[in-house]
Design a protein around this motif. Structure first.
Motif, PDB file in Angstrom:
ATOM      1  N   VAL A  11       0.834  -1.197   0.000  1.00  0.00           N
ATOM      2  CA  VAL A  11       0.000   0.000   0.000  1.00  0.00           C
ATOM      3  C   VAL A  11       0.874   1.255   0.000  1.00  0.00           C
ATOM      4  O   VAL A  11       0.639   2.189  -0.778  1.00  0.00           O
ATOM      5  N   LEU A  12       1.879   1.259   0.846  1.00  0.00           N
ATOM      6  CA  LEU A  12       2.782   2.410   0.896  1.00  0.00           C
ATOM      7  C   LEU A  12       3.539   2.587  -0.413  1.00  0.00           C
ATOM      8  O   LEU A  12       3.729   3.712  -0.878  1.00  0.00           O
ATOM      9  N   ASP A  13       3.931   1.493  -1.028  1.00  0.00           N
ATOM     10  CA  ASP A  13       4.594   1.570  -2.335  1.00  0.00           C
ATOM     11  C   ASP A  13       3.656   2.159  -3.385  1.00  0.00           C
ATOM     12  O   ASP A  13       4.072   2.983  -4.197  1.00  0.00           O
ATOM     13  N   ASN A  14       2.392   1.742  -3.368  1.00  0.00           N
ATOM     14  CA  ASN A  14       1.421   2.270  -4.325  1.00  0.00           C
ATOM     15  C   ASN A  14       1.205   3.766  -4.128  1.00  0.00           C
ATOM     16  O   ASN A  14       1.131   4.526  -5.097  1.00  0.00           O
ATOM     17  N   ILE A  15       1.095   4.192  -2.874  1.00  0.00           N
ATOM     18  CA  ILE A  15       0.927   5.623  -2.597  1.00  0.00           C
ATOM     19  C   ILE A  15       2.173   6.385  -3.028  1.00  0.00           C
ATOM     20  O   ILE A  15       2.072   7.446  -3.654  1.00  0.00           O
ATOM     21  N   ALA A  16       3.331   5.861  -2.733  1.00  0.00           N
ATOM     22  CA  ALA A  16       4.579   6.522  -3.127  1.00  0.00           C
ATOM     23  C   ALA A  16       4.667   6.639  -4.649  1.00  0.00           C
ATOM     24  O   ALA A  16       5.055   7.695  -5.177  1.00  0.00           O
ATOM     25  N   ASN A  17       4.294   5.582  -5.357  1.00  0.00           N
ATOM     26  CA  ASN A  17       4.310   5.628  -6.823  1.00  0.00           C
ATOM     27  C   ASN A  17       3.354   6.689  -7.361  1.00  0.00           C
ATOM     28  O   ASN A  17       3.661   7.382  -8.330  1.00  0.00           O
TER      29      ASN A  17
END
Length: 85
Positions: A11-17
């Motif tokens: 989830v954090l990776d998706n938000i960062a992307n």
């Protein structure tokens, strides 16, 4: 690493992307050397709305945001199309 930690990291990776895509799009718009016309500012607004909608969607998928409106982006697109006419 537990399943929960893996999901949280994803989830954090998706938000960062999403934020990286927003930064790239805003940088691209800023580098066009356009005057700060209303249209230019509106394109920035649209990019920001799109990124916020995507973050809301990501959070909604993991049960952390209950107010997500799937049709919100359609409404914004329609408004944006009417503005460009």
């Amino acid at each position: 690493m537990t399943d929960y930690e893996k999901k949280e990291e994803k989830v954090l990776d998706n938000i960062a992307n999403t934020v990286v895509k927003l930064d790239d799009e805003l940088s691209k718009l800023n580098s066009l050397n356009e005057n700060t016309t209303k249209e230019h500012e509106f394109k920035k607004w649209y990019a920001e709305k799109k990124a916020i909608h995507e973050v809301k969607h990501i959070l909604h998928e993991v049960g952390k945001y209950a107010k997500y409106d799937d049709d919100e982006m359609k409404k914004i697109d329609k408004y944006f199309e009417n503005f460009n006419k």
